[in-house]
Design a protein around this motif. Sequence first.
Motif, PDB file in Angstrom:
ATOM      1  N   PRO A  53       0.831  -1.198   0.000  1.00  0.00           N
ATOM      2  CA  PRO A  53       0.000   0.000   0.000  1.00  0.00           C
ATOM      3  C   PRO A  53       0.871   1.257   0.000  1.00  0.00           C
ATOM      4  N   MET A  54       0.469   2.208  -0.814  1.00  0.00           N
ATOM      5  CA  MET A  54       1.247   3.441  -0.917  1.00  0.00           C
ATOM      6  C   MET A  54       0.983   4.320   0.307  1.00  0.00           C
ATOM      7  N   VAL A  55       2.021   4.959   0.792  1.00  0.00           N
ATOM      8  CA  VAL A  55       1.919   5.836   1.952  1.00  0.00           C
ATOM      9  C   VAL A  55       2.284   7.239   1.502  1.00  0.00           C
ATOM     10  N   ARG A  56       1.418   8.181   1.781  1.00  0.00           N
ATOM     11  CA  ARG A  56       1.707   9.560   1.423  1.00  0.00           C
ATOM     12  C   ARG A  56       2.784  10.091   2.356  1.00  0.00           C
ATOM     13  N   SER A  57       3.663  10.903   1.820  1.00  0.00           N
ATOM     14  CA  SER A  57       4.746  11.434   2.643  1.00  0.00           C
ATOM     15  C   SER A  57       4.202  12.363   3.734  1.00  0.00           C
ATOM     16  N   THR A  58       3.053  12.979   3.482  1.00  0.00           N
ATOM     17  CA  THR A  58       2.480  13.889   4.483  1.00  0.00           C
ATOM     18  C   THR A  58       1.767  13.132   5.593  1.00  0.00           C
ATOM     19  N   ASP A  59       1.540  11.839   5.424  1.00  0.00           N
ATOM     20  CA  ASP A  59       0.869  11.047   6.454  1.00  0.00           C
ATOM     21  C   ASP A  59       1.828  10.563   7.531  1.00  0.00           C
ATOM     22  N   GLN A  60       3.116  10.648   7.273  1.00  0.00           N
ATOM     23  CA  GLN A  60       4.069  10.144   8.242  1.00  0.00           C
ATOM     24  C   GLN A  60       4.107  11.056   9.460  1.00  0.00           C
ATOM     25  N   ARG A  61       4.165  10.463  10.615  1.00  0.00           N
ATOM     26  CA  ARG A  61       4.120  11.195  11.882  1.00  0.00           C
ATOM     27  C   ARG A  61       5.300  12.151  12.013  1.00  0.00           C
ATOM     28  N   SER A  62       6.504  11.722  11.599  1.00  0.00           N
ATOM     29  CA  SER A  62       7.689  12.568  11.753  1.00  0.00           C
ATOM     30  C   SER A  62       7.577  13.837  10.907  1.00  0.00           C
ATOM     31  N   VAL A  63       6.978  13.732   9.729  1.00  0.00           N
ATOM     32  CA  VAL A  63       6.822  14.911   8.864  1.00  0.00           C
ATOM     33  C   VAL A  63       5.866  15.905   9.514  1.00  0.00           C
ATOM     34  N   LYS A  64       4.763  15.387  10.061  1.00  0.00           N
ATOM     35  CA  LYS A  64       3.797  16.269  10.719  1.00  0.00           C
ATOM     36  C   LYS A  64       4.412  16.931  11.953  1.00  0.00           C
ATOM     37  N   ALA A 108       7.621  17.533  12.496  1.00  0.00           N
ATOM     38  CA  ALA A 108       8.628  18.500  12.045  1.00  0.00           C
ATOM     39  C   ALA A 108       7.961  19.788  11.569  1.00  0.00           C
ATOM     40  N   ARG A 109       6.832  19.668  10.875  1.00  0.00           N
ATOM     41  CA  ARG A 109       6.110  20.851  10.406  1.00  0.00           C
ATOM     42  C   ARG A 109       5.580  21.657  11.586  1.00  0.00           C
ATOM     43  N   ARG A 110       5.010  20.974  12.584  1.00  0.00           N
ATOM     44  CA  ARG A 110       4.497  21.677  13.770  1.00  0.00           C
ATOM     45  C   ARG A 110       5.624  22.391  14.510  1.00  0.00           C
ATOM     46  N   LYS A 111       6.777  21.719  14.621  1.00  0.00           N
ATOM     47  CA  LYS A 111       7.918  22.319  15.316  1.00  0.00           C
ATOM     48  C   LYS A 111       8.407  23.561  14.568  1.00  0.00           C
ATOM     49  N   ALA A 112       8.476  23.496  13.230  1.00  0.00           N
ATOM     50  CA  ALA A 112       8.922  24.641  12.440  1.00  0.00           C
ATOM     51  C   ALA A 112       7.954  25.811  12.581  1.00  0.00           C
ATOM     52  N   LEU A 113       6.650  25.526  12.560  1.00  0.00           N
ATOM     53  CA  LEU A 113       5.661  26.596  12.721  1.00  0.00           C
ATOM     54  C   LEU A 113       5.716  27.197  14.117  1.00  0.00           C
ATOM     55  N   ARG A 114       5.904  26.360  15.142  1.00  0.00           N
ATOM     56  CA  ARG A 114       6.004  26.860  16.517  1.00  0.00           C
ATOM     57  C   ARG A 114       7.229  27.757  16.661  1.00  0.00           C
ATOM     58  N   THR A 115       8.371  27.337  16.094  1.00  0.00           N
ATOM     59  CA  THR A 115       9.599  28.136  16.159  1.00  0.00           C
ATOM     60  C   THR A 115       9.409  29.477  15.461  1.00  0.00           C
ATOM     61  N   ALA A 116       8.767  29.446  14.281  1.00  0.00           N
ATOM     62  CA  ALA A 116       8.533  30.685  13.536  1.00  0.00           C
ATOM     63  C   ALA A 116       7.623  31.629  14.311  1.00  0.00           C
ATOM     64  N   ALA A 117       6.582  31.079  14.949  1.00  0.00           N
ATOM     65  CA  ALA A 117       5.664  31.916  15.728  1.00  0.00           C
ATOM     66  C   ALA A 117       6.376  32.528  16.930  1.00  0.00           C
ATOM     67  N   GLU A 118       7.232  31.740  17.607  1.00  0.00           N
ATOM     68  CA  GLU A 118       7.969  32.261  18.766  1.00  0.00           C
ATOM     69  C   GLU A 118       8.938  33.362  18.347  1.00  0.00           C
ATOM     70  N   LYS A 119       9.625  33.172  17.226  1.00  0.00           N
ATOM     71  CA  LYS A 119      10.555  34.211  16.739  1.00  0.00           C
ATOM     72  C   LYS A 119       9.806  35.491  16.393  1.00  0.00           C
ATOM     73  N   SER A 120       8.607  35.310  15.773  1.00  0.00           N
ATOM     74  CA  SER A 120       7.822  36.478  15.384  1.00  0.00           C
ATOM     75  C   SER A 120       7.363  37.243  16.619  1.00  0.00           C
TER      76      SER A 120
END
Length: 107
Positions: free
Chosen positions: A75-86, A88-100
Amino acid sequence: MTVDVRLIEVEPGRWRIDRREVPVARSSLPCPMVISDAMPPTEQVDGKFYESKSAFRAVGRSLGLIEVGNEKPKPMVRSTDQRSVKDARRKALRTAAEKSKAGHRAR
């Protein structure tokens, strides 16, 4: 049989309904939707000739061969479905919001 219904103008202002029975396209075979088990003699890897598709496939499976078209793909797995990708995205957004909030501005 299916019925083909058409409206025909017999003379100006006068119409008639024409119903014709149209035969359904059928095969001359007795069971057109059944695939036969017979096949021309074909040599399998073991050097024997088989006239039965099921026997041919059984020998192939027992030898570990895969018949093209019958393999079951993973079965094909979407790259956006992987837990680590999600995460990492949340961490990047949190860091950007804190810097702002801290007043850091991009140049």
